[in-house]
Scaffold this active site. Structure first.
Site, PDB file in Angstrom:
ATOM      1  CB  SER A 182     -75.480 -18.156   3.609  1.00 39.21           C
ATOM      2  OG  SER A 182     -77.075 -16.758   3.789  1.00 39.21           O
ATOM      3  CG  HIS A 210     -70.940 -17.149   2.663  1.00 41.22           C
ATOM      4  ND1 HIS A 210     -71.344 -16.919   4.324  1.00 41.22           N
ATOM      5  CD2 HIS A 210     -72.453 -16.282   2.913  1.00 41.22           C
ATOM      6  CE1 HIS A 210     -72.047 -16.384   4.569  1.00 41.22           C
ATOM      7  NE2 HIS A 210     -72.799 -15.508   3.365  1.00 41.22           N
ATOM      8  CE  LYS A 241     -71.727 -12.919   3.949  1.00 40.98           C
ATOM      9  NZ  LYS A 241     -71.856 -12.140   2.885  1.00 40.98           N
TER      10      LYS A 241
END
Ligand SMILES: *Cc1c(COP(=O)(O)O)cnc(C)c1O
Length: 397
Positions: A182, A210, A241
């Protein structure tokens, strides 16, 4: 006698003195491309709201409907109070989406790592962990009490070398890597890591936090991106996310998930996700299952912003995803850069040591499908202004 708690006062003072104390901005609007802070609008460049689902009408509508039907709370931990049918439905649909046999929901991605790792390895066993893995992986490893061997970041050859050192140790071995890292936005070389792990008889686990909603066909994640279905033993995922909600899950074979349901402590000793969480995630998943539009827009926006920043002369590292680090260097400079952006209406935080290596402090720009091209142009204009002002880039005028 009273317990001496001066260490709390002292540590808080130290954090403040060293500029490590975090003040959290209070947002008085929904999360979106623009957010309101202290009565003023800011372009948000730091949320993980990749696909703009945080405040999406279809998610909100489904939440309202489901709350009317199912109420709000799960009652207790699932093993005690039973589980709502909608939790099971979301698990099935997530597994399908990821191309895995089965999935188990937990409260967050953080909990998913604490759920997956300790049941798989114990005191006598070995974990091989990428040196830049996420904090929740590190904590999951610690909880398992297995011995942790760190391998060089994204290096299959170092993993091979480390595994070779333990070839005659007859124990369980688990290789763990983030899917997308990330801070830099680079992607783990998963096919090569899997190959090395297979050669040494080790299990493989990837944390796709992610990657979900970002990588692979229509956001189906890193395993889909590399077409590694069936060769990654454990996939950890988050719904906080790209899904824009909250929640976590572990995906894998039917047998693995069956086993984790019996063993994972966040499943046995902490209550399940709430009804609104489940409803909103179902709505996000339904859209992702039929449309690639948001994912495509996310990548287009990422390419547009990266190209713009690069043309301005910024160092944007080696990201392979929409995560865009703008590397400034010294921590104080990055903090000043972020503060100046904020004055100018752009909300993008500085990330400094120890989260990233010394001398690579950065502004991490998180692009979203919710951003319009005008939004990105606004960000570019402000980056140029502050970059020239601070002499991070040379002036074009
Ligand atoms: C964000 C993140 C998590 C935590 O996810 P939450 O659902 O917010 O708890 C876990 N692992 C990685 C790699 C992450 O980036």
């Amino acid at each position: 006698m009273t317990v001496k708690k001066t260490f709390i006062t002292e540590e808080l003072a130290r954090l403040k003195q060293e500029g490590l104390y975090t003040n959290i901005p209070v947002i008085s609007s929904p999360q979106g491309a623009w957010v309101e802070i202290g009565g003023r609008k800011y372009l948000s460049c730091c949320s993980n709201n990749y696909l703009g689902f945080c405040n999406d009408p279809s998610l909100i509508e489904k939440v309202k409907k489901y709350v009317d039907t199912w109420g709000v709370g799960p009652g207790a931990v699932r093993t005690i109070a039973g589980t709502l049918a909608i939790h099971v439905e979301l698990e099935k649909k997530l597994a399908q989406f990821k191309g895995a046999e089965a999935a188990m929901l937990v409260q967050s991605g953080f909990c998913a790592n604490l759920s997956a790792i300790p049941p798989l390895v114990g005191k006598e066993d070995l974990i091989f962990s990428d040196e830049l893995n996420h904090a929740s992986i590190i904590d999951g490893c610690r909880l398992s009490r297995a011995e942790v061997v760190r391998f060089k970041h994204a290096s299959p050859s170092d993993l091979d070398a480390q595994l070779s050192l333990y070839d005659d140790r007859n124990c369980r071995k688990l290789v763990i890597t983030d899917g997308v890292f990330s801070m830099d936005g680079d992607i783990a070389p998963l096919p090569q890591l899997v190959e090395v792990a297979e050669k040494h008889g080790a299990m493989v686990m990837v944390d796709d936090a992610h990657g979900e909603g970002v990588l692979g066909r229509g956001g189906r994640g890193i395993v889909d991106h590399f077409n590694l279905h069936g060769r990654v033993d454990v996939e950890v995922g988050t719904l906080s996310k790209a899904f824009g909600v909250v929640g976590g899950f572990v995906a894998g074979s039917v047998e693995l998930i069956d086993y984790l349901r019996q063993k994972a402590r966040p499943n046995l000793f902490s209550s399940a996700m709430t009804v609104p969480d489940i409803a909103a995630n179902l709505a996000a998943l339904e859209e992702l299952s039929v449309s690639e539009e948001r994912v495509n827009r996310l990548w287009e926006n990422g390419r547009y912003l990266k190209k713009g920043l690069k043309n301005l002369g910024f160092n944007i590292g080696h990201s392979e995803t929409p995560i865009t680090p703008v590397i400034i260097g010294e921590a104080l400079d990055a903090k000043r850069f972020s503060a100046r952006l904020f004055d100018e209406g752009v909300f993008a935080g500085a990330i400094t040591f120890p989260t990233v290596p010394m001398g690579t402090a950065r502004i991490r720009v998180m692009v979203s499908a919710a951003h319009t091209q005008e939004d990105l142009d606004f960000a570019l204009e402000k980056f140029q202004m502050v970059g020239e002002e601070m002499k991070i880039i040379s002036s074009r005028k």
